[in-house]
Write an enzyme that holds these catalytic residues in place. Structure first.
Site, PDB file in Angstrom:
ATOM      1  N   GLU A 103     -18.003 -70.833 -58.709  1.00 21.51           N
ATOM      2  CA  GLU A 103     -18.511 -69.463 -58.547  1.00 21.51           C
ATOM      3  C   GLU A 103     -19.997 -69.407 -58.889  1.00 21.51           C
ATOM      4  OE1 GLU A 103     -18.341 -66.549 -57.569  1.00 21.51           O
ATOM      5  OE2 GLU A 103     -16.393 -65.595 -57.826  1.00 21.51           O
ATOM      6  N   ASP A 104     -20.678 -68.438 -58.326  1.00 18.44           N
ATOM      7  CA  ASP A 104     -22.076 -68.212 -58.709  1.00 18.44           C
ATOM      8  C   ASP A 104     -22.147 -67.456 -60.032  1.00 18.44           C
ATOM      9  OD1 ASP A 104     -21.024 -65.886 -57.580  1.00 18.44           O
ATOM     10  OD2 ASP A 104     -22.758 -65.435 -56.342  1.00 18.44           O
ATOM     11  N   ASP A 107     -18.778 -61.505 -63.454  1.00 17.87           N
ATOM     12  CA  ASP A 107     -19.300 -60.259 -64.011  1.00 17.87           C
ATOM     13  C   ASP A 107     -18.106 -59.455 -64.553  1.00 17.87           C
ATOM     14  OD1 ASP A 107     -20.900 -58.084 -64.503  1.00 17.87           O
ATOM     15  OD2 ASP A 107     -21.279 -57.571 -62.431  1.00 17.87           O
ATOM     16  N   PHE A 156     -28.994 -57.390 -63.132  1.00 19.85           N
ATOM     17  CA  PHE A 156     -28.687 -57.846 -61.779  1.00 19.85           C
ATOM     18  C   PHE A 156     -29.677 -58.939 -61.398  1.00 19.85           C
ATOM     19  CE2 PHE A 156     -28.586 -57.867 -57.167  1.00 19.85           C
ATOM     20  CZ  PHE A 156     -27.221 -57.879 -56.947  1.00 19.85           C
ATOM     21  N   ARG A 169     -31.858 -65.464 -51.717  1.00 17.87           N
ATOM     22  CA  ARG A 169     -30.963 -66.599 -52.024  1.00 17.87           C
ATOM     23  C   ARG A 169     -31.756 -67.902 -52.143  1.00 17.87           C
ATOM     24  NH1 ARG A 169     -25.570 -64.875 -51.215  1.00 17.87           N
ATOM     25  NH2 ARG A 169     -25.284 -63.405 -49.536  1.00 17.87           N
TER      26      ARG A 169
HETATM   27  P1  5GP Z   1     -17.158 -59.547 -60.404  1.00 22.44           P
HETATM   28  O1  5GP Z   1     -15.964 -59.308 -59.534  1.00 22.44           O
HETATM   29  O2  5GP Z   1     -16.945 -60.574 -61.494  1.00 22.44           O
HETATM   30  O3  5GP Z   1     -17.690 -58.240 -60.954  1.00 22.44           O
HETATM   31  O4  5GP Z   1     -18.327 -60.029 -59.479  1.00 22.44           O
HETATM   32  C1  5GP Z   1     -18.392 -61.290 -58.948  1.00 22.44           C
HETATM   33  C2  5GP Z   1     -19.271 -61.326 -57.729  1.00 22.44           C
HETATM   34  O5  5GP Z   1     -20.200 -60.245 -57.723  1.00 22.44           O
HETATM   35  C3  5GP Z   1     -20.116 -62.570 -57.730  1.00 22.44           C
HETATM   36  O6  5GP Z   1     -19.469 -63.638 -57.070  1.00 22.44           O
HETATM   37  C4  5GP Z   1     -21.386 -62.125 -57.032  1.00 22.44           C
HETATM   38  O7  5GP Z   1     -21.235 -62.262 -55.648  1.00 22.44           O
HETATM   39  C5  5GP Z   1     -21.497 -60.651 -57.375  1.00 22.44           C
HETATM   40  N1  5GP Z   1     -22.384 -60.403 -58.531  1.00 22.44           N
HETATM   41  C6  5GP Z   1     -22.058 -60.062 -59.798  1.00 22.44           C
HETATM   42  N2  5GP Z   1     -23.143 -59.919 -60.564  1.00 22.44           N
HETATM   43  C7  5GP Z   1     -24.206 -60.201 -59.774  1.00 22.44           C
HETATM   44  C8  5GP Z   1     -25.628 -60.260 -60.009  1.00 22.44           C
HETATM   45  O8  5GP Z   1     -26.175 -60.029 -61.087  1.00 22.44           O
HETATM   46  N3  5GP Z   1     -26.384 -60.610 -58.918  1.00 22.44           N
HETATM   47  C9  5GP Z   1     -25.856 -60.874 -57.693  1.00 22.44           C
HETATM   48  N4  5GP Z   1     -26.712 -61.192 -56.729  1.00 22.44           N
HETATM   49  N5  5GP Z   1     -24.533 -60.839 -57.449  1.00 22.44           N
HETATM   50  C10 5GP Z   1     -23.719 -60.504 -58.483  1.00 22.44           C
END
Ligand code: 5GP
Length: 179
Positions: A103-104, A107, A156, A169
């Site tokens: 995963e990147d 959150d 963010f 990106r």
């Molecule tokens: P979650 O479901 O854990 O809230 O979010 C996961 C996904 O949200 C990540 O795979 C990513 O694509 C996006 N995401 C969450 N936080 C960020 C952030 O700070 N920057 C970006 N660009 N994407 C985020």
């Protein structure tokens, strides 16, 4: 979506290219030790993880294959909607495999929780997670993350695969966007 990407509107470099490269190398070495003798299936979560995955894989010295899955939860905004959609599924069978999700960023944990539930139904031999970035302050649901590159504050971020409206990106560092 923006029609074009403007010059980077970055207010802060959170993690430099050098720090990313050295941490990714360490993660690759750790994963190679942990999975020695066990062929690994890496599952990259598109699109955000593609650069991390490509670099990480080059530091993994044991046999491994790669698959991609595409999930959508942010729909172009900066906050999770909580609704996860699968846009692209695996092309090969993950049952009985040592699966490592790449995963990147984690959150709220909602995306990963959805993905792990989904992959568990396919009966992998093991299922673990490697994320480049972790924002623990924002967690809404606990998710077991085995490998973390960096813990970051609740900001963010963009760069090194992560976007804002499909831009940024290609930055080689992780930065915080001016808002
Ligand atoms: P979650 O479901 O854990 O809230 O979010 C996961 C996904 O949200 C990540 O795979 C990513 O694509 C996006 N995401 C969450 N936080 C960020 C952030 O700070 N920057 C970006 N660009 N994407 C985020």
């Amino acid at each position: 979506m923006r029609s074009h990407c403007a010059e980077p509107e970055i207010k802060e470099i959170l993690i430099s290219r050098e720090k990313i490269q050295s941490r990714v190398r360490e993660l690759g070495e750790e994963i190679s030790r942990d999975y020695a003798g066990k062929p690994l299936m890496l599952i990259g979560v598109l699109k955000g993880s593609f650069i991390f995955l490509a670099d990480l894989m080059r530091h993994i010295t044991i046999p491994c294959s790669v698959e991609f899955i595409c999930l959508s939860s942010y729909e172009g905004g900066t906050e999770s909607t909580g609704i996860v959609r699968m846009l692209l599924d695996l092309r090969s069978d993950s049952s009985g495999r040592e699966v490592l999700i790449v995963e990147d960023i984690v959150d709220s944990g909602l995306t990963l929780n959805y993905l792990m539930d989904n992959l568990r139904t396919r009966h992998p031999a093991s299922l673990e997670v490697c994320t480049l970035l972790n924002k623990p302050e924002e967690r809404k649901i606990p998710v077991p993350v085995k490998y973390t590159g960096f813990e970051i504050p609740n900001k963010f971020v963009v760069g090194y695969g992560l976007d804002f409206q499909e831009c940024y990106r290609n930055l080689s560092y992780i930065g915080v966007l001016k808002v």
